[in-house]
Design a protein around this motif. Sequence first.
Motif, PDB file in Angstrom:
ATOM      1  N   ARG A  18     -14.125  51.948 -72.909  1.00  0.00           N
ATOM      2  CA  ARG A  18     -14.681  52.619 -71.745  1.00  0.00           C
ATOM      3  C   ARG A  18     -13.693  53.673 -71.259  1.00  0.00           C
ATOM      4  O   ARG A  18     -12.498  53.593 -71.514  1.00  0.00           O
ATOM      5  CB  ARG A  18     -15.021  51.633 -70.632  1.00  0.00           C
ATOM      6  CG  ARG A  18     -13.829  50.847 -70.102  1.00  0.00           C
ATOM      7  CD  ARG A  18     -14.013  50.393 -68.680  1.00  0.00           C
ATOM      8  NE  ARG A  18     -14.058  51.540 -67.777  1.00  0.00           N
ATOM      9  CZ  ARG A  18     -14.631  51.520 -66.590  1.00  0.00           C
ATOM     10  NH1 ARG A  18     -15.204  50.428 -66.143  1.00  0.00           N
ATOM     11  NH2 ARG A  18     -14.616  52.599 -65.819  1.00  0.00           N
ATOM     12  N   SER A  19     -14.234  54.642 -70.540  1.00  0.00           N
ATOM     13  CA  SER A  19     -13.366  55.652 -69.943  1.00  0.00           C
ATOM     14  C   SER A  19     -12.662  55.067 -68.723  1.00  0.00           C
ATOM     15  O   SER A  19     -13.020  54.001 -68.235  1.00  0.00           O
ATOM     16  CB  SER A  19     -14.194  56.877 -69.531  1.00  0.00           C
ATOM     17  OG  SER A  19     -15.128  56.504 -68.544  1.00  0.00           O
ATOM     18  N   ASP A  20     -11.664  55.781 -68.253  1.00  0.00           N
ATOM     19  CA  ASP A  20     -10.935  55.382 -67.047  1.00  0.00           C
ATOM     20  C   ASP A  20     -11.089  56.510 -66.036  1.00  0.00           C
ATOM     21  O   ASP A  20     -10.168  57.274 -65.788  1.00  0.00           O
ATOM     22  CB  ASP A  20      -9.460  55.134 -67.383  1.00  0.00           C
ATOM     23  CG  ASP A  20      -8.664  54.589 -66.200  1.00  0.00           C
ATOM     24  OD1 ASP A  20      -9.280  54.006 -65.285  1.00  0.00           O
ATOM     25  OD2 ASP A  20      -7.430  54.729 -66.197  1.00  0.00           O
ATOM     26  N   HIS A  21     -12.285  56.626 -65.492  1.00  0.00           N
ATOM     27  CA  HIS A  21     -12.577  57.639 -64.471  1.00  0.00           C
ATOM     28  C   HIS A  21     -13.206  56.953 -63.283  1.00  0.00           C
ATOM     29  O   HIS A  21     -13.941  55.976 -63.425  1.00  0.00           O
ATOM     30  CB  HIS A  21     -13.546  58.701 -65.003  1.00  0.00           C
ATOM     31  CG  HIS A  21     -12.918  59.675 -65.927  1.00  0.00           C
ATOM     32  ND1 HIS A  21     -12.029  60.640 -65.504  1.00  0.00           N
ATOM     33  CD2 HIS A  21     -13.030  59.828 -67.261  1.00  0.00           C
ATOM     34  CE1 HIS A  21     -11.630  61.358 -66.543  1.00  0.00           C
ATOM     35  NE2 HIS A  21     -12.216  60.880 -67.626  1.00  0.00           N
ATOM     36  N   TYR A  22     -12.927  57.490 -62.107  1.00  0.00           N
ATOM     37  CA  TYR A  22     -13.527  56.992 -60.880  1.00  0.00           C
ATOM     38  C   TYR A  22     -14.620  57.916 -60.362  1.00  0.00           C
ATOM     39  O   TYR A  22     -15.432  57.507 -59.535  1.00  0.00           O
ATOM     40  CB  TYR A  22     -12.463  56.846 -59.776  1.00  0.00           C
ATOM     41  CG  TYR A  22     -11.392  55.827 -60.073  1.00  0.00           C
ATOM     42  CD1 TYR A  22     -11.715  54.533 -60.453  1.00  0.00           C
ATOM     43  CD2 TYR A  22     -10.051  56.149 -59.969  1.00  0.00           C
ATOM     44  CE1 TYR A  22     -10.733  53.591 -60.713  1.00  0.00           C
ATOM     45  CE2 TYR A  22      -9.063  55.212 -60.222  1.00  0.00           C
ATOM     46  CZ  TYR A  22      -9.407  53.935 -60.590  1.00  0.00           C
ATOM     47  OH  TYR A  22      -8.438  53.007 -60.844  1.00  0.00           O
ATOM     48  N   LEU A  23     -14.649  59.148 -60.794  1.00  0.00           N
ATOM     49  CA  LEU A  23     -15.557  60.149 -60.250  1.00  0.00           C
ATOM     50  C   LEU A  23     -16.461  60.666 -61.364  1.00  0.00           C
ATOM     51  O   LEU A  23     -15.986  60.983 -62.460  1.00  0.00           O
ATOM     52  CB  LEU A  23     -14.731  61.305 -59.667  1.00  0.00           C
ATOM     53  CG  LEU A  23     -15.417  62.285 -58.737  1.00  0.00           C
ATOM     54  CD1 LEU A  23     -15.940  61.597 -57.483  1.00  0.00           C
ATOM     55  CD2 LEU A  23     -14.440  63.399 -58.337  1.00  0.00           C
ATOM     56  N   ALA A  24     -17.757  60.745 -61.071  1.00  0.00           N
ATOM     57  CA  ALA A  24     -18.719  61.279 -62.040  1.00  0.00           C
ATOM     58  C   ALA A  24     -18.483  62.761 -62.255  1.00  0.00           C
ATOM     59  O   ALA A  24     -18.013  63.471 -61.370  1.00  0.00           O
ATOM     60  CB  ALA A  24     -20.140  61.040 -61.542  1.00  0.00           C
ATOM     61  N   MET A  25     -18.809  63.219 -63.436  1.00  0.00           N
ATOM     62  CA  MET A  25     -18.744  64.640 -63.763  1.00  0.00           C
ATOM     63  C   MET A  25     -20.177  65.156 -63.853  1.00  0.00           C
ATOM     64  O   MET A  25     -20.828  65.009 -64.882  1.00  0.00           O
ATOM     65  CB  MET A  25     -18.002  64.845 -65.081  1.00  0.00           C
ATOM     66  CG  MET A  25     -16.524  64.563 -64.957  1.00  0.00           C
ATOM     67  SD  MET A  25     -15.893  63.878 -66.478  1.00  0.00           S
ATOM     68  CE  MET A  25     -14.863  62.595 -65.827  1.00  0.00           C
ATOM     69  N   GLY A  26     -20.664  65.678 -62.755  1.00  0.00           N
ATOM     70  CA  GLY A  26     -22.068  66.051 -62.672  1.00  0.00           C
ATOM     71  C   GLY A  26     -22.894  64.818 -62.344  1.00  0.00           C
ATOM     72  O   GLY A  26     -22.539  63.696 -62.695  1.00  0.00           O
TER      73      GLY A  26
ATOM     74  N   ILE B 278     -14.929  41.028 -80.139  1.00  0.00           N
ATOM     75  CA  ILE B 278     -14.868  42.485 -80.087  1.00  0.00           C
ATOM     76  C   ILE B 278     -13.559  42.938 -79.428  1.00  0.00           C
ATOM     77  O   ILE B 278     -13.089  42.335 -78.460  1.00  0.00           O
ATOM     78  CB  ILE B 278     -16.107  43.042 -79.345  1.00  0.00           C
ATOM     79  CG1 ILE B 278     -16.300  44.518 -79.652  1.00  0.00           C
ATOM     80  CG2 ILE B 278     -16.054  42.757 -77.859  1.00  0.00           C
ATOM     81  CD1 ILE B 278     -17.689  45.017 -79.314  1.00  0.00           C
ATOM     82  N   ARG B 279     -12.937  43.976 -79.978  1.00  0.00           N
ATOM     83  CA  ARG B 279     -11.725  44.539 -79.378  1.00  0.00           C
ATOM     84  C   ARG B 279     -12.131  45.311 -78.130  1.00  0.00           C
ATOM     85  O   ARG B 279     -13.240  45.832 -78.053  1.00  0.00           O
ATOM     86  CB  ARG B 279     -10.984  45.422 -80.382  1.00  0.00           C
ATOM     87  CG  ARG B 279     -10.478  44.565 -81.561  1.00  0.00           C
ATOM     88  CD  ARG B 279      -9.458  45.249 -82.406  1.00  0.00           C
ATOM     89  NE  ARG B 279      -8.223  45.559 -81.700  1.00  0.00           N
ATOM     90  CZ  ARG B 279      -7.282  44.679 -81.370  1.00  0.00           C
ATOM     91  NH1 ARG B 279      -7.417  43.418 -81.666  1.00  0.00           N
ATOM     92  NH2 ARG B 279      -6.188  45.068 -80.747  1.00  0.00           N
ATOM     93  N   LEU B 280     -11.226  45.404 -77.170  1.00  0.00           N
ATOM     94  CA  LEU B 280     -11.512  46.024 -75.876  1.00  0.00           C
ATOM     95  C   LEU B 280     -10.442  47.053 -75.556  1.00  0.00           C
ATOM     96  O   LEU B 280      -9.264  46.822 -75.807  1.00  0.00           O
ATOM     97  CB  LEU B 280     -11.530  44.950 -74.783  1.00  0.00           C
ATOM     98  CG  LEU B 280     -12.518  43.805 -74.984  1.00  0.00           C
ATOM     99  CD1 LEU B 280     -12.220  42.667 -74.027  1.00  0.00           C
ATOM    100  CD2 LEU B 280     -13.948  44.298 -74.819  1.00  0.00           C
ATOM    101  N   GLY B 281     -10.854  48.185 -74.969  1.00  0.00           N
ATOM    102  CA  GLY B 281      -9.842  49.166 -74.610  1.00  0.00           C
ATOM    103  C   GLY B 281     -10.380  50.324 -73.801  1.00  0.00           C
ATOM    104  O   GLY B 281     -11.555  50.377 -73.441  1.00  0.00           O
ATOM    105  N   THR B 282      -9.475  51.248 -73.534  1.00  0.00           N
ATOM    106  CA  THR B 282      -9.790  52.457 -72.776  1.00  0.00           C
ATOM    107  C   THR B 282      -9.599  53.693 -73.649  1.00  0.00           C
ATOM    108  O   THR B 282      -8.728  53.740 -74.498  1.00  0.00           O
ATOM    109  CB  THR B 282      -8.871  52.608 -71.551  1.00  0.00           C
ATOM    110  OG1 THR B 282      -7.507  52.588 -71.989  1.00  0.00           O
ATOM    111  CG2 THR B 282      -9.106  51.506 -70.536  1.00  0.00           C
TER     112      THR B 282
END
Length: 135
Positions: free
Chosen positions: A35-43, A67-71
């Motif tokens: 998954r990404s590590d963002h707090y704010l939507a882009m559009g 399943i492997r997990l990461g950012t």
Amino acid sequence: MQLRVFTEPQQGATYDDLLAVARRAEETGFDAFFRSDHYLAMGGDGLPGPTDAWLTLAGLARETSTIRLGTLMTAGTFRLPGPLAISVAQVDQMSGGRVELGLGSGWFEAEHTAYGIPFPRCASASTATPSSWPW
């Protein structure tokens, strides 16, 4: 060939949405969930609101088994290095050693401003080293 799932939950996904995707990815033989590590939507409005990458991965660590997990990527500007290392190590332990850490420079200035996170000034992402950070 390894196949991995990547999500952008800041665009609008709850923890339950991410859990469903991670479980389905695991059931169907994907190798990893990132998954990404963002707090704010882009559009868009980004509803239902932001989720934290490492809190989400901690939950997924306990609710998945292979399943492997990461950012892709953890913003190096969001967290101090020591606390980040503790979080990543704890999620890795919770998952039985299935964590992968991707570390990026933290490029989205509007996101930093919105959440009161200092935004480092540097010539380019390649010069964004801990010595250039404001703390």
